[in-house]
Write a protein that holds these residues in place. Structure first.
Motif, PDB file in Angstrom:
ATOM      1  N   UNK A 231      -0.470  38.367  -3.599  1.00  0.00           N
ATOM      2  CA  UNK A 231       0.435  38.452  -2.479  1.00  0.00           C
ATOM      3  C   UNK A 231       0.814  37.095  -2.070  1.00  0.00           C
ATOM      4  N   UNK A 232      -0.163  36.350  -1.725  1.00  0.00           N
ATOM      5  CA  UNK A 232      -0.061  34.784  -1.221  1.00  0.00           C
ATOM      6  C   UNK A 232       1.132  34.104  -2.182  1.00  0.00           C
ATOM      7  N   UNK A 233       0.811  34.328  -3.511  1.00  0.00           N
ATOM      8  CA  UNK A 233       1.978  33.822  -4.571  1.00  0.00           C
ATOM      9  C   UNK A 233       3.408  34.273  -4.326  1.00  0.00           C
ATOM     10  N   UNK A 234       3.411  35.650  -4.278  1.00  0.00           N
ATOM     11  CA  UNK A 234       4.610  36.345  -3.988  1.00  0.00           C
ATOM     12  C   UNK A 234       5.483  35.602  -2.824  1.00  0.00           C
ATOM     13  N   UNK A 235       4.626  35.239  -1.924  1.00  0.00           N
ATOM     14  CA  UNK A 235       5.277  34.554  -0.582  1.00  0.00           C
ATOM     15  C   UNK A 235       5.681  33.337  -0.513  1.00  0.00           C
ATOM     16  N   UNK A 236       5.129  32.729  -1.725  1.00  0.00           N
ATOM     17  CA  UNK A 236       5.179  31.227  -1.819  1.00  0.00           C
ATOM     18  C   UNK A 236       6.219  30.497  -1.870  1.00  0.00           C
ATOM     19  N   UNK A 237       7.363  31.165  -2.628  1.00  0.00           N
ATOM     20  CA  UNK A 237       8.618  30.337  -2.598  1.00  0.00           C
ATOM     21  C   UNK A 237       9.738  31.568  -2.422  1.00  0.00           C
ATOM     22  N   UNK A 238      10.005  31.758  -1.143  1.00  0.00           N
ATOM     23  CA  UNK A 238      10.780  32.914  -0.500  1.00  0.00           C
ATOM     24  C   UNK A 238      12.316  32.767  -1.582  1.00  0.00           C
ATOM     25  N   UNK A 239      12.635  31.632  -1.770  1.00  0.00           N
ATOM     26  CA  UNK A 239      13.975  31.678  -2.307  1.00  0.00           C
ATOM     27  C   UNK A 239      13.812  32.254  -3.799  1.00  0.00           C
ATOM     28  N   UNK A 240      12.933  32.043  -4.502  1.00  0.00           N
ATOM     29  CA  UNK A 240      12.771  32.413  -5.874  1.00  0.00           C
ATOM     30  C   UNK A 240      12.335  33.927  -5.806  1.00  0.00           C
ATOM     31  N   UNK A 241      11.507  34.415  -4.986  1.00  0.00           N
ATOM     32  CA  UNK A 241      11.273  35.757  -4.887  1.00  0.00           C
ATOM     33  C   UNK A 241      12.404  36.399  -4.396  1.00  0.00           C
ATOM     34  N   UNK A 242      13.231  36.103  -3.549  1.00  0.00           N
ATOM     35  CA  UNK A 242      14.380  36.675  -3.095  1.00  0.00           C
ATOM     36  C   UNK A 242      15.367  36.993  -4.079  1.00  0.00           C
ATOM     37  N   UNK A 243      15.658  35.794  -4.879  1.00  0.00           N
ATOM     38  CA  UNK A 243      16.700  35.990  -5.837  1.00  0.00           C
ATOM     39  C   UNK A 243      16.617  36.895  -6.703  1.00  0.00           C
ATOM     40  N   UNK A 244      15.088  36.800  -7.398  1.00  0.00           N
ATOM     41  CA  UNK A 244      14.556  37.763  -8.326  1.00  0.00           C
ATOM     42  C   UNK A 244      14.772  39.303  -7.873  1.00  0.00           C
ATOM     43  N   UNK A 245      14.382  39.471  -6.617  1.00  0.00           N
ATOM     44  CA  UNK A 245      14.440  40.712  -6.261  1.00  0.00           C
ATOM     45  C   UNK A 245      15.782  41.322  -5.968  1.00  0.00           C
ATOM     46  N   UNK A 246      16.859  40.266  -5.545  1.00  0.00           N
ATOM     47  CA  UNK A 246      18.003  40.479  -5.347  1.00  0.00           C
ATOM     48  C   UNK A 246      18.728  41.065  -6.633  1.00  0.00           C
ATOM     49  N   UNK A 247      18.432  40.552  -7.824  1.00  0.00           N
ATOM     50  CA  UNK A 247      18.933  41.306  -8.897  1.00  0.00           C
ATOM     51  C   UNK A 247      18.672  42.715  -9.189  1.00  0.00           C
ATOM     52  N   UNK A 248      17.427  43.111  -8.836  1.00  0.00           N
ATOM     53  CA  UNK A 248      16.916  44.805  -8.823  1.00  0.00           C
ATOM     54  C   UNK A 248      17.783  45.105  -7.796  1.00  0.00           C
ATOM     55  N   UNK A 249      18.082  44.532  -6.347  1.00  0.00           N
ATOM     56  CA  UNK A 249      18.681  44.964  -5.304  1.00  0.00           C
ATOM     57  C   UNK A 249      20.018  45.746  -5.589  1.00  0.00           C
TER      58      UNK A 249
END
Ligand code: ADP
Ligand code: MG
Lengths: 849, 256
Positions: A482-500
């Motif tokens: 969980x901590x890792x996924x919150x570590x780099x919000x930009x990277x998490x965000x853009x990866x999730x955005x593709x699925x979005x």
């Protein structure tokens, strides 16, 4: 410099493959579309040039109603047989043959079902004997009015053989004929592009296909040798005067081929839609990959700067990488596209009933578009990371600092602005103020909104990811993940955005379709006061129809109170193209619909009277008592007096003619009927008797109202399926994105993972940690998609309120399913990176530079 | 403090009242407090001082890698302070060479490609004779096709030296080039740097905290607490160590 770039590129092959794959898919669909249309186009060219090989000049009367491809198929108007003599008298004519042919001769197969066709027409015609094109394979041509011959495709599909009694429905209800011959075409072909052909005697053909004898629908002219076809065409045209269309065989073949190709544009658009989604999601993927690569190589890039590379060179080196990836992806995509295009062409050919395929070619347009699209998308996606690379200060080479967590202010402001622009575009498009470009405005609005949301995602990700992560925080690996996924919000965000993007699209469409379905259902339930409905599913250009005699017989059944049959046609009314209906019993229908008059009377209709709905009347400025000239598909124009105006409903509307007019409709048979039962009568008592009446009308069936409504809305399910395929594609690409992000994160944290393993984290725990990170990211993307999609869908539904969609239905079950699927997707995407993380050699990981 | 001797031909690099302040308010660190120093052409100068004294900062400022807060820096006849990014890039390309403590080489390139990287970035061709001389001097002939990961730490540092030399820059700046090496490999690298000064007239400014390394230089400049506090010519390791010890006392005294 270039060499350094290429070398570092080669060192990261896997990453290349992953980020390039989305582009490969996108390019594949683009070039596949071109290959498909090109192959089919050339196949049709071949079919038509052969179909018109025996025609030097063709003559036809101008159709009564000229229609565009969208409105339907034009029906040739018949002309008197005397015209044939006129043509024969033109010097240079070697031979002129009168032909009778029309779409709509349907053979009923040995299984009792009507032979259907997905596209190619079902031609009925007068037998004109064998020629250079038509060849008898078995038996002979029809000589008596109760005999027919069919082409091999019909015989095979209907499973009938010479000597069989075969029923055929034409303008008239199904009638039995004796099959006396089976024919094919030169070159051993069974059909011309899948067209089903049934040949009658000339007299039977005239009666059954045109509705009157002594007429032809066309004349085929053979020119004397040495006579120019164009010259002969002009001479015949002069002789016949206006009212006739005279064309050379070449012209006819080209026109037929062109109009079919226009129809193919539909397939093209579907494939291009797929390509658009793949590429749009692909941009996110590539952007992310490049951003990570740049962040990872900060020291390397800084070193380059320290030894003298300029900003321009840094930008160049990243863009060169993008160009190489783009080129490779274009080549692969083009290859795959040729494959897909060929595959679809053959599938199309066999589905269409045996279209002989031209060899697969690679049109120049496919090549150009593949490279333009592939390069453009990759380079666009790489621009931002390239700029970032150029801003790395050379001192960074000597400092151990990781890229600091930049504040999210700028990106959030940008997201808000872009999102607002997207919303405004959507609003403009949906309010209907965008004029001709409504569709494009809405599409652009959706696209820009997606980008805006994607930009806002880093900010949103913080609280949402933290919350989602709590689900997994019960174990140490879960907590670390969980901590890792919150570590780099930009990277998490853009990866999730593709699925979005994918999930938002399908959620949005589901919201719209479900709302439309629910609105239609409640509307139909409130509007149609009839217990039974006779109708069928339309598969070709003409609606399914049934014997008008059924209407009278049904009306006489005990327990049936009222019946109303509906006929449908296109017509020219006072010079304008429009649709018309004819009603067998206007009084019954107004009763069943509970229709209200706003002017005149609508419960009765004389033979020269007609009705219209209030909206159309207002639109066209019509009032009761006015005379209107109506030209239906066949017969002569007729003048009617407007005798009543009724209140329009979303379910019905338009011009209504008396039933007598239906004999001149393209299909002079009812396409639908409502049966209202007497009080106290149950559906079960009447339905079997109506079924028995419909034994000779296999295209339609009788259903109770609920089943009927279901059938009507089921066409929406097809759209939904299409969208779901699109979703699968988008999800596939998004999975690649998640794999990519995780693989890079694992690589980046090699040292840290080594440390964790050194202090006792077990392999399984390591894997769990990586998996939790993936699941959190993908569920975040799905939730975002569900929310954005519902928002988009709901706003479209609201905008369609005056189109009769007034229920808003949110597909909760589906949305839950999407989030669940996303969780699974996360687990799947984590497999490889997790294994890789677990396999790390502890000592080497710690020594990792 | 005017730019008096920017054109002095025997000065390769000059710092003139250079101040460097990091951060602000509570977190403010003054890394350099008015450093003035000349680095002569064709000489091997070492900058010494305890950890945190501002050695690296001074070197970064001299080389145009970092901006100064106040004061001026010259390389050859060029004023570094005030140059824009394009100017700094050109400076690094044409006049300056670097050797860092670690991460000197691009892992994806071979030794030879790494050596030629500055030239290929600048779009210049290597002088083959000079290239051969450099390769001979650093003794890497048989290692040219190897990747950094296939080389020892000492070999990697020699590749970095060769890279700095091959472009014949005005000055080579080296920040603790032997900091990560064992004493034997370190001695090799230092000997090699010294030879390039003796035999080819290269100017080198090296940051170090190792007295033995400093003794290879012609001159040692001592830095403490962001200021130049002493200097030695033709140093021996013992003399350097002595000075360091004195400075330690001095700094401790200052701290108290
Ligand atoms: N980027 C930076 N931000 C803030 N303080 C720094 C930074 N770089 C160096 N310093 C500080 O400046 C001082 C001098 O550092 P440095 O030049 O690296 O010393 P040396 O190389 O002599 O060990 C130290 O106190 C250090 O903490
Ligand atoms: Mg230092």
């Amino acid at each position: 410099m270039l060499r350094a770039t290429l070398k570092s590129l080669l060192a990261r092959k896997l990453r290349l493959v992953l980020s390039g794959l989305a582009v490969v898919l996108g390019v594949m669909f683009v070039s596949g579309a071109f290959v498909l249309t090109d192959t089919l186009g050339r196949s049709f060219d071949a079919v038509f040039s052969s179909a018109y090989s025996q025609t030097d000049v063709g003559v036809a009367a101008k159709p009564k109603i000229e229609m565009s491809e969208m409105e339907g198929e034009e029906v040739q108007a018949p002309f008197p047989a005397s015209v044939l003599d006129e043509v024969r008298s033109v010097p240079g004519v070697a031979k002129a043959t009168g032909t009778v042919a029309a779409d709509g001769a349907q053979v009923i197969g040995s299984n009792g079902k009507v032979l259907t066709s997905f596209g190619p027409p079902q031609i009925g015609q007068a037998w004109t004997g064998e020629d250079g094109l038509t060849e008898l394979r078995e038996g002979r041509g029809p000589t008596a009015d109760n005999e027919i011959a069919v082409n091999v495709t019909v015989a095979d599909a209907a499973k009938i053989k010479v000597g069989d009694q075969v029923r055929v429905q034409t303008l008239e209800p199904a009638k039995p004929f004796t099959l006396v011959g089976i024919f094919g075409y030169s070159g051993g072909r069974d059909s011309l592009g899948g067209v089903q052909e049934v040949a009658f005697t000339e007299k039977a053909a005239q009666q059954l296909l045109v509705g009157e004898t002594g007429v032809y629908t066309g004349i085929t002219v053979k020119a004397d040798s040495g006579v120019s076809h164009t010259k002969l065409r002009d001479e015949i045209a002069t002789k016949l005067g206006t009212g006739y269309e005279v064309k050379t065989g070449q012209q006819l073949s080209d026109e037929a081929s062109d109009s079919l190709k226009e129809g193919l544009a539909f397939f093209n658009n579907i494939l291009l839609g797929f390509a658009g989604v793949a590429l749009f999601v692909g941009i996110f993927l590539i952007l992310n990959t490049f951003s990570i690569i740049v962040a990872q190589r900060t020291r390397e890039l800084a070193l380059m700067r320290a030894v003298g590379a300029s900003r321009g060179q840094m930008i160049g080196s990243v863009l060169v990488e993008a160009i190489v990836i783009g080129l490779l992806a274009s080549v692969l995509g083009l290859g795959a596209g040729v494959g897909v295009g060929a595959l679809l062409a053959y599938a199309f050919g066999s589905l269409g009933g045996g279209l002989q395929m031209a060899s697969v070619g690679i049109p120049l347009a496919a090549v150009i578009s593949a490279f333009v699209v592939g390069l453009f998308v990759t380079v666009i996606a790489a621009v931002l990371p390239a700029l970032r690379a150029s801003r790395i200060p050379p001192v960074a080479a000597m400092q151990d600092v990781a890229t600091p967590d930049r504040p999210l202010t700028k990106i959030t402001v940008a997201g808000a602005v872009v999102g607002a622009i997207g919303g405004a575009l959507l609003g403009l498009g949906l309010s209907g103020n965008a004029g001709d470009s409504t569709l494009w405005t809405i599409l652009a609005g959706v696209l820009v909104t997606f980008i805006g949301v994607a930009l806002l995602t880093p900010l949103i990700s913080k609280p949402v990811v933290a919350l989602l992560g709590r689900l997994f925080s019960w174990s140490v690996p879960g907590k670390l993940g969980r901590l890792n996924s919150g570590r780099n919000p930009r990277r998490t965000a853009i990866t999730a955005a593709a699925l979005m993007v994918g999930i938002a699209l399908v959620t949005g469409v589901t919201v719209i379709l479900d709302s439309a379905k629910s609105s239609f259902t409640s509307l139909a339930e409130n509007t149609i006061d009839a217990e039974l409905v006779i109708s069928g599913t339309q598969t070709g250009p003409r609606p399914p129809s049934f014997d008008p005699a059924v209407l009278d017989q049904a009306a006489k059944l005990p327990g049936v109170q009222e019946t109303a049959g509906i006929y449908w046609d296109r017509a020219v009314i006072n010079g304008e193209n429009d649709g018309v209906t004819a009603i067998s019993d206007v009084a019954a229908l107004t009763d069943i619909y509970h229709a209200k008059a706003t002017a005149g009377t609508i419960s009765s209709l004389g033979d020269d009277q007609m009705l219209v709905d209030a909206d159309t009347a207002k639109d066209k400025g019509l009032s009761v008592g006015q005379s209107l000239t109506v030209q239906t598909t066949r017969g002569d124009a007729k003048t009617y007096t407007l005798s009543g105006i009724y209140e329009a409903s979303e379910l019905y509307g338009g011009f209504v003619l008396p039933v007598a007019a239906a004999k001149d409709f393209a299909v002079p048979k009812p396409t639908q009927a409502y049966l209202k039962l007497a009080p106290g009568t149950t559906v079960a008592q009447v339905q079997p008797q109506v079924e028995a009446l419909l034994a000779n009308s296999p295209e339609v069936s009788v259903a109770d109202r609920a089943t009927f409504i279901d059938q009507q809305t089921s066409s929406l399910d097809g759209v939904l399926q299409m969208i779901q395929i699109l979703l699968a594609l988008a999800i596939l690409i998004a999975v690649l994105g998640i794999v990519n992000t995780l693989a890079l994160s694992v690589l980046e944290r090699t040292r840290e993972l080594g440390l964790l393993r050194a202090i006792g984290l077990r392999r399984a725990q390591t894997m769990r940690m990586v998996t939790v990170e993936a699941v959190v990211i993908s569920m975040f993307g799905a939730i975002l998609g569900v929310v954005v999609g519902s928002g988009l869908g709901a706003s479209v539904v609201r905008a369609l309120k005056d189109q009769g969609i007034d229920d808003l239905v949110l597909p909760w079950a589906q949305m839950g399913l999407f989030v669940g699927v996303a969780a699974i997707v996360g687990v799947v995407a984590a497999v490889l990176p997790a294994i890789r993380a677990a396999r790390l050699d502890v000592l080497r990981a710690i020594a990792h530079e | 403090m005017t730019a008096t001797s920017a054109s002095d031909t025997h000065v390769a690099a000059r710092a003139s009242d250079v101040w460097k302040v990091y951060g602000s308010g509570e977190a403010q660190v003054i890394a350099l407090r008015g450093v003035t120093a000349d680095f002569e052409r064709g000489r091997f100068t070492a900058i010494m001082g305890p950890s945190g004294s501002g050695k690296s900062t001074l070197m970064h400022c001299l080389a145009g890698l970092d901006a100064v807060t106040r004061g001026q820096v010259f390389i050859g006849g060029t004023q570094v302070t005030g140059l824009g990014d394009a100017g700094l890039t050109k400076l690094r390309r044409d006049k300056v060479g670097f050797i860092f403590q670690q991460f000197n080489l691009l892992p994806t390139l071979t030794a030879q490609e790494n050596i030629l990287l500055p030239l290929s970035i600048a779009g210049r061709k290597a002088d083959q004779a000079w290239f051969d001389t450099v390769i001979e001097t650093v003794g890497l002939r048989d290692r040219l096709g190897h990747r950094p990961s296939q080389l020892s730490g000492g070999q990697q540092q020699r590749v970095a030296c060769a890279r700095a030399l091959v472009a014949r820059p005005e000055v080579i700046f080296a920040d603790e080039p032997t900091g990560n090496l064992d004493s034997r490999s370190g001695a090799e690298v230092l000997g090699f740097l010294k030879r390039s000064v003796r035999e080819y007239g290269q100017t080198i400014v090296m940051v170090t905290h190792d007295p033995v390394a400093a003794s290879y230089a012609d001159r040692v400049v001592f830095l403490a607490d962001g200021q130049i506090v002493s200097e030695l010519l033709d140093p021996t390791p013992e003399a350097v160590l002595d000075t360091m010890k004195r400075l330690d006392v001095l700094t401790v005294g200052v701290a108290e």
